[in-house]
Design an enzyme around this catalytic site. Structure first.
Site, PDB file in Angstrom:
ATOM      1  CD  GLU A  62      -1.738  -2.346   1.696  1.00  0.00           C
ATOM      2  OE1 GLU A  62      -2.644  -3.204   1.792  1.00  0.00           O
ATOM      3  OE2 GLU A  62      -0.548  -2.561   2.043  1.00  0.00           O
ATOM      4  CG  PHE A 124     -10.036  -9.594  11.482  1.00  0.00           C
ATOM      5  CD1 PHE A 124      -8.809 -10.059  11.951  1.00  0.00           C
ATOM      6  CD2 PHE A 124     -10.264  -9.600  10.110  1.00  0.00           C
ATOM      7  CE1 PHE A 124      -7.842 -10.528  11.087  1.00  0.00           C
ATOM      8  CE2 PHE A 124      -9.297 -10.067   9.233  1.00  0.00           C
ATOM      9  CZ  PHE A 124      -8.086 -10.533   9.723  1.00  0.00           C
ATOM     10  CD  GLN A 125      -7.358  -7.250   7.960  1.00  0.00           C
ATOM     11  OE1 GLN A 125      -8.210  -6.956   7.119  1.00  0.00           O
ATOM     12  NE2 GLN A 125      -6.217  -7.841   7.628  1.00  0.00           N
ATOM     13  CE  LYS A 174     -17.242  -6.788   3.742  1.00  0.00           C
ATOM     14  NZ  LYS A 174     -16.621  -8.056   4.227  1.00  0.00           N
ATOM     15  CG  MET A 489      22.763  12.288   3.805  1.00  0.00           C
ATOM     16  SD  MET A 489      23.958  13.389   2.988  1.00  0.00           S
ATOM     17  CE  MET A 489      23.061  13.804   1.496  1.00  0.00           C
TER      18      MET A 489
END
Length: 612
Positions: A62, A124-125, A174, A489
């Site tokens: 993502e 969940f999630q 959802k 760097m």
């Protein structure tokens, strides 16, 4: 009074309303990754893709989606769009959202969320992505009712793309995506946000005062930031610079806002800016800040930044004006509109520029340019990174360049000469792993333009999985890894400021064979080991019509100079080249600190930065 015709409603789901609203706002590409909570949206997206209305680009992580949407927006000026599901999908977007927020990039980020009854139950999630992202978005929404979807999308696009641009989050539970309702579309421009009124026109009294200061200045300097890119103000900046013969320096975000091949350009200023830009900002008597925010990588020691100069600050965000440096003339407004009004006022006033007003100043800058040039080193036994980047810039001068973050980013900023929107780099957040996915977004937006990612061997590995996305969709991004075997760097700072204690910065053990890794993804891989191979290898890469990953092996211990050390003024730079020769037939003075010779007109010693 004429009434708008009533729009008939139709039964539809919240997911349909979302996808239809995106189409109405001109969205052609979405970067994303599906998951359980966002499946109703992806189910509707399936139908839109089948009809040829939208293309979804399936990323491998993502974070790649958010960076790709960011690169898409930077390359075009349009709003980039990305999708992620709830929980870990949403949190994986956070780094990309923060990157866009820091650099003021217009994005709409759509996340899935657990169903409304489950919110707050640690389902969940489930993650409170609305709360997590509050500090790093311009605005955010949780869609509580599907009937609000069209309005929210229209508002999100308006907010993301107007005023100071930025990312906007839309969190979609959802069940909102699944629920049917009487859908009435909302088209672009059909939103009313009474509390959101960005100032576009600058105050004319302030504009007149700015013109007076410009007329009086003997050593003016235009300091141009990313706001000029967002506003599309490069034409107006060129006209202002040429009319008054004002030299122009840009920030890392402002690269491309002014033609860097123009004789008035002094390149980038700041920590790794050109010596002549940093001397110019230290010696100027008027600093005209255009869409810039006086960040620490530009200013160095803030109380010594342009310390002898009066300041005009033009920015659309009133919070930025005076935040770090109080200007004598603050002007809040759209950068392009303010400059248009300023130039119009100059024309109305007649010939406001004094003859040879800046002639001595430009000659002085030219002497600095001659004495302290950017140098491309050539070693007998190895290839320098500057050589590779300079050669690439010669072969592909009109390409869109993205970068990861590190030494290669700064060398790219120093040696590439870019047009507007053709420099795409994470400046404010400094996000390693930004290069490949942002290049992917730019190439999807502009399939007929050359898009090249300059990466480091350490940072490229943070999102190298997006080679799979490039292969799947045939996205012909060319990636050039400047490979020195280090977090370059970090190594430079450890060498310079931490007694050469190289803690956890060497990347050679465990480094993949990049050529073979590219091939395993179905991408052409190449390796360059020497100067003799470089030109032909770049030509072969650029001629290829697919994605290419090239591993360029360079000098391992090269440092990026000039460098302004933390807490030092811009005039105190490390690693300056040897001065060719001090001006002849001018009065010289000696620095009380280091004893170096200086021309009497200097206010700071170029060797050590001490005030004279």
């Amino acid at each position: 009074m004429q009434l708008k015709p009533k729009i008939a409603s139709k039964r539809a789901t919240g997911a349909f309303a979302l996808i239809d609203s995106l189409k109405r706002h001109g969205v052609k590409h979405i970067f994303g990754y599906p998951g359980g909570a966002i499946l109703p949206v992806y189910d509707e997206l399936y139908r839109a893709e089948a009809e040829g209305d939208i293309q979804h680009i399936l990323v491998r992580h993502e974070q790649g989606a958010s960076h790709a949407a960011d690169g898409y927006a930077r390359a075009t000026g349009r709003v980039g769009v990305c999708f992620g599901t709830s929980g870990p999908g949403a949190t994986n977007l956070v780094t990309g959202i923060a990157t866009a927020h820091m650099d003021s990039i217009p994005m709409v980020v759509v996340t899935g969320q657990v169903a409304r009854p489950a919110i707050g139950t640690d389902a969940f999630q489930e993650t409170d992505i609305y709360g997590i992202t509050l500090p790093i978005v311009k605005h955010s929404y949780v869609v509580r009712e599907p009937s609000d979807m069209a309005r929210i999308v229209a508002e999100a696009f308006h907010i993301a793309s107007t005023g100071r641009p930025g990312p906007v989050l839309i969190d979609v539970p959802k069940d909102v995506g699944l629920e049917e309702f009487d859908y009435i579309p909302v088209n672009p421009g059909e939103v009313s946000l009474p509390g959101y009124r960005p100032t576009v026109k600058g105050n004319i009294r302030q504009i007149n005062q700015a013109i007076k200061l410009i007329q009086q200045a003997a050593r003016p300097l235009l300091y141009v930031g990313g706001g000029a890119i967002s506003a599309g103000a490069h034409g107006e900046i060129a006209e202002l610079a040429e009319h008054f013969q004002i030299p122009v320096t840009t920030t890392l975000m402002g690269k491309g806002a002014f033609d860097e091949k123009h004789p008035l350009s002094v390149g980038m200023l700041g920590m790794h800016g050109t010596a002549y830009a940093n001397f110019a900002v230290s010696e100027c008597d008027l600093l005209i800040a255009v869409g810039a925010r006086f960040d620490d990588r530009v200013t160095g020691k803030l109380d010594e930044f342009a310390s002898r100069a009066r300041v005009i600050h033009i920015d659309i965000d009133p919070a930025e004006v005076g935040k770090n440096r109080a200007p004598e003339v603050p002007i809040v407004g759209d950068v392009r509109q303010v400059l248009l009004d300023l130039l119009r006022r100059c024309r109305e006033m007649g010939d406001v520029a004094r003859p040879n007003q800046t002639k001595a100043w430009l000659e002085r800058i030219d002497r600095w340019r001659e004495d302290y040039p950017l140098v491309v080193p050539r070693y007998s036994d190895s290839l320098s990174p500057q050589e590779a980047i300079a050669e690439l810039g010669q072969l592909a001068p009109d390409a869109y360049y993205t970068t990861d973050v590190g030494q290669h980013q700064m060398w790219g900023a120093q040696f590439l000469k870019n047009g507007p929107r053709q420099w795409i780099s994470s400046a404010g957040l400094g996000t390693m792993g930004y290069g490949i996915p942002s290049a992917m977004g730019a190439k999807v937006a502009l399939p007929d333009r050359e898009v090249i990612c300059i990466a480091g061997d350490a940072s490229v590995q943070m999102n190298i999985q997006e080679l799979g996305t490039l292969a799947q969709y045939g996205i012909a991004v060319k990636t050039v890894i400047i490979n020195n075997g280090w977090q370059g760097m970090v190594r430079q700072w450890q060498q310079t400021f931490y007694g050469e204690r190289y803690s956890a910065s060497n990347m050679e053990v465990g480094m993949p064979d990049f050529e073979m890794l590219a091939r395993s993804y179905g991408v052409k891989g190449m390796v360059v080991n020497s100067r003799e191979e470089l030109h032909d290898a770049f030509a072969e890469m650029l001629a290829d019509d697919g994605p290419v990953l090239m591993d360029v092996r360079v000098t391992k211990d090269e440092n990026c100079y000039p460098m302004v050390a933390p807490g030092k003024s811009n005039a105190q730079m490390l690693g300056l080249p040897e001065r060719k020769q001090l001006e002849k037939a001018v009065e010289l003075v000696y620095c009380s600190n280091c004893g170096a010779k200086n021309v009497a007109s200097n206010h700071f010693c170029p060797e050590c930065g001490t005030k004279l």
